[in-house]
Design an enzyme around this catalytic site. Sequence first.
Site, mmCIF file in Angstrom:
data_model
loop_
_atom_site.group_PDB
_atom_site.id
_atom_site.type_symbol
_atom_site.label_atom_id
_atom_site.label_comp_id
_atom_site.label_asym_id
_atom_site.label_seq_id
_atom_site.Cartn_x
_atom_site.Cartn_y
_atom_site.Cartn_z
ATOM 1 N N ASN A 1 62.965 -70.667 76.220
ATOM 2 C CA ASN A 1 63.747 -71.586 77.041
ATOM 3 C C ASN A 1 63.350 -71.436 78.499
ATOM 4 O OD1 ASN A 1 66.157 -73.451 77.269
ATOM 5 N ND2 ASN A 1 66.727 -71.876 78.739
ATOM 6 N N GLU A 2 62.945 -72.537 79.106
ATOM 7 C CA GLU A 2 62.591 -72.526 80.530
ATOM 8 C C GLU A 2 61.813 -71.261 80.908
ATOM 9 O OE1 GLU A 2 65.922 -73.386 83.075
ATOM 10 O OE2 GLU A 2 65.755 -75.520 82.666
ATOM 11 N N CYS B 1 57.472 -59.356 79.191
ATOM 12 C CA CYS B 1 56.083 -59.457 79.631
ATOM 13 C C CYS B 1 55.315 -60.255 78.579
ATOM 14 C CB CYS B 1 55.473 -58.070 79.768
ATOM 15 S SG CYS B 1 53.669 -58.163 79.940
ATOM 16 N N TRP C 1 74.720 -73.771 90.006
ATOM 17 C CA TRP C 1 73.808 -72.902 90.748
ATOM 18 C C TRP C 1 73.760 -73.167 92.234
ATOM 19 C CZ3 TRP C 1 72.803 -69.182 87.647
ATOM 20 C CH2 TRP C 1 72.637 -69.418 86.274
ATOM 21 N N CYS D 1 54.693 -61.505 85.876
ATOM 22 C CA CYS D 1 54.780 -60.064 85.633
ATOM 23 C C CYS D 1 53.551 -59.373 86.226
ATOM 24 C CB CYS D 1 54.863 -59.822 84.126
ATOM 25 S SG CYS D 1 54.978 -58.091 83.662
ATOM 26 N N CYS E 1 49.689 -56.449 81.908
ATOM 27 C CA CYS E 1 49.161 -57.638 82.581
ATOM 28 C C CYS E 1 47.895 -57.287 83.362
ATOM 29 C CB CYS E 1 50.224 -58.259 83.481
ATOM 30 S SG CYS E 1 51.536 -59.065 82.525
ATOM 31 N N LYS F 1 80.022 -70.536 83.383
ATOM 32 C CA LYS F 1 81.281 -71.140 82.946
ATOM 33 C C LYS F 1 81.812 -72.203 83.895
ATOM 34 C CE LYS F 1 84.247 -67.194 84.170
ATOM 35 N NZ LYS F 1 83.173 -66.278 84.589
ATOM 36 N N GLU G 1 67.392 -81.591 79.093
ATOM 37 C CA GLU G 1 68.681 -81.158 79.638
ATOM 38 C C GLU G 1 68.974 -81.907 80.927
ATOM 39 O OE1 GLU G 1 69.142 -76.997 80.548
ATOM 40 O OE2 GLU G 1 68.019 -76.360 78.798
HETATM 41 C C1 GLA Z 1 68.697 -74.503 82.417
HETATM 42 C C2 GLA Z 1 68.694 -73.707 81.146
HETATM 43 C C3 GLA Z 1 70.023 -73.690 80.473
HETATM 44 C C4 GLA Z 1 71.131 -73.565 81.467
HETATM 45 C C5 GLA Z 1 71.029 -74.678 82.456
HETATM 46 C C6 GLA Z 1 72.148 -74.671 83.457
HETATM 47 O O1 GLA Z 1 68.244 -75.763 82.300
HETATM 48 O O2 GLA Z 1 67.703 -74.088 80.238
HETATM 49 O O3 GLA Z 1 70.007 -72.609 79.575
HETATM 50 O O4 GLA Z 1 71.019 -72.345 82.115
HETATM 51 O O5 GLA Z 1 69.841 -74.516 83.176
HETATM 52 O O6 GLA Z 1 71.908 -75.560 84.496
HETATM 53 ZN ZN ZN Z 2 53.336 -57.742 82.178
#
Ligand code: GLA
Ligand code: ZN
Length: 684
Positions: free
Chosen positions: A141-142, A107, A307, A147, A152, A348, A299
């Site tokens: 990261n991303e 959160c 995915w 939430c 909140c 993987k 990236e």
């Molecule tokens: C994102 C994430 C990474 C990884 C890639 C895989 O961009 O930042 O950590 O999970 O996707 O596609």
């Molecule tokens: Zn929250």
Amino acid sequence: MLYGGDYNPEQWPRDVWEHDMRLLREASINEVTLNVFSWAALQPDEHTYDFSRLDDIVELVSSHGMNIIMATSTGALPAWMSLDHPDVERVDFDGRKHRHGARQNACPNSLTYRTYAAALASRLAERYGSLDNLVAWHVSNEYEGICYCQNCAKAYRQWLAERYGNIDRLNEVWGTDFWGHTYRSFEQVFPPDRAGDGSYDDPCAVLPASSLDYARFFDDSIVGAYNVEKDAIRRFDAATPITTNFMGNFYQYDYQRWAKDIDIAAWDCYPRIGSPASDVAFWHDLIRCLKQRPFLLMEQTPSRMNWMPYNALKRPGQMRQQSWQAIAHGADSVQFFQMRRSRYGCEKFHGAVIDADGTDRTRTFREVTELGRELARVGELIEGSMPKPRVAMIFDWSSWRGLRNAVGPSRDLDYLSESKAMYAELYRRNVPVDVVGVDSDLSRYDVVLAPALYIISNADAARLNDYVHQGGRLVLTVMSALSDEHDALHQGFIPAPFHDIAGVWAMETDALASGHTVPLRFPDDAAEAAYTSTPNTAGRVLCDVLVPEEGTQTLAIYGEGEYYAGTSAITRRRTGEGSCYYVGTFLNSEAMGVFMETVLDDAGIHSTPSPQGVSINTRYTATDEVLTFIINDTDKTTDVRIPHDGVDLLADATQHARLRAGDHVTLPPYGVILLNSALSNPKD
Ligand code: GLA
Ligand code: ZN
């Protein structure tokens, strides 16, 4: 130019690390992004930190001459933190409290989370902030998700109180008389989750103003959490750029609002299989415009994703083509996820520079190596250069959110798709575009496109009116300028804030059944007398029934079919040197082609013809070098005509590097030409 990406050596025994280094150097990799997901390892409990393994990794990559982008690791909670401090956990839209697990699970309004995240970030900055080879900080990261927890809710009430001052003002702005929402105090207001105003339908905002405000509040929350880490880093490192990796097509957070808090824009580019090249380019342009400076391609996968319903490999040459496409649109790096293929975990099956076999014999490794050599040769010349578009497209998170939340007028109405559809026509014509926020400086553009710019404040509308009065060309469409910044309908003849300059009233709006279209007819000559049925030109999704004012030109009419056949579908009104176009329906690609031709002609902007699937983009360096990227976005061999004289910097020894305007060159599938010429001496 930075060439590298995520490296997670933590997943392999140490004897693999040296081996990786040798391979990565062989591939001209000069950067690794470290420490993306290690919080639980770095901080085993509340009081203990252990950086020894990270120290070893840093030393290893440094001794091999690599640059480092250092992540702060705060994208996934350590178990102890969520167990000891449940206030760090998120509550989702359905009211379920989450545990640690997965990622992006904190959160952002939890004080505990913020405190620990800042503590970790500052320790990292203290330890690694003075490394010579540190090129950027990568916070979390991303970031993703929303939430709805009590932290909140509480922070939201404070946010509302600061914004509106008193509850009566909130009632007025939100229009709480609708369905008996009148509030007596801020305590009565809750986040719009499933148990409350999110219960009716999905997606549906019962009170659009409240849903919009919650999204904006959440922007502030997530940027607030980011800034806590940023400030912590700045206490020990005053200079290294700080950023986070954004995602494509991501509506949850308003990246334009976030932009002022990042030092350099960065995004992760994972186009879906078969998605048009123009869709990717649209997002590159949007990300570049966040800072109006080159960005990092933080990236991409070197081969396949992990995915999708299925994970096709990038075809031979396609990774290179996509990398050059990013550069053509302003990227100053090419980075991958990831350096070595995961051995464990749900990624993987994701592509990597080095596969599980650890060899240099894979196709992917070979292609990465070849691209690395190219970038090592020409990267420096490109860095810092920028495109110079004369056309801007406004892309606006409030409009995106407002239309996602809207119950009407059609489920087929999609803001992002309509923006991309208009952009695609410019891409096809190789006309460069800046994709900008509604509040940016538009005066430098000859054309401003505002497709379905559904939400606009009076202040922004006034600026756009001025833009036309000062000679600009503005394109509005059906669904443009309906609501104010609280998603309350502007009062007046639609498009109310632009009624005068548009010279047209959208009296009513018809919704077409899915897949249905209405033919559009354009005049067959400038005299406007006769309208031909241009083959296949049609409107989609929605059709405004327009009432033009006297002096407003009709550029297209609806063809036979509906009761509004023969009435205006597209209009233009001139105001002094400027003009305002109103497009009463979403155009199919044929109609978009005809329409855009008119707009560009009007502005004196030339398209650069190219065969289908070949894109041409230009970056200009500070020293007047012109870099023209001619890219075959397809898997078909094609012939291109060289637009101007120059030297192909990517030509190998077997090819003619020096090219003349008008030369015909064969571009192999996914082939790329990088034409270099000097502005001052185009004959070079
Ligand atoms: C994102 C994430 C990474 C990884 C890639 C895989 O961009 O930042 O950590 O999970 O996707 O596609
Ligand atoms: Zn929250």
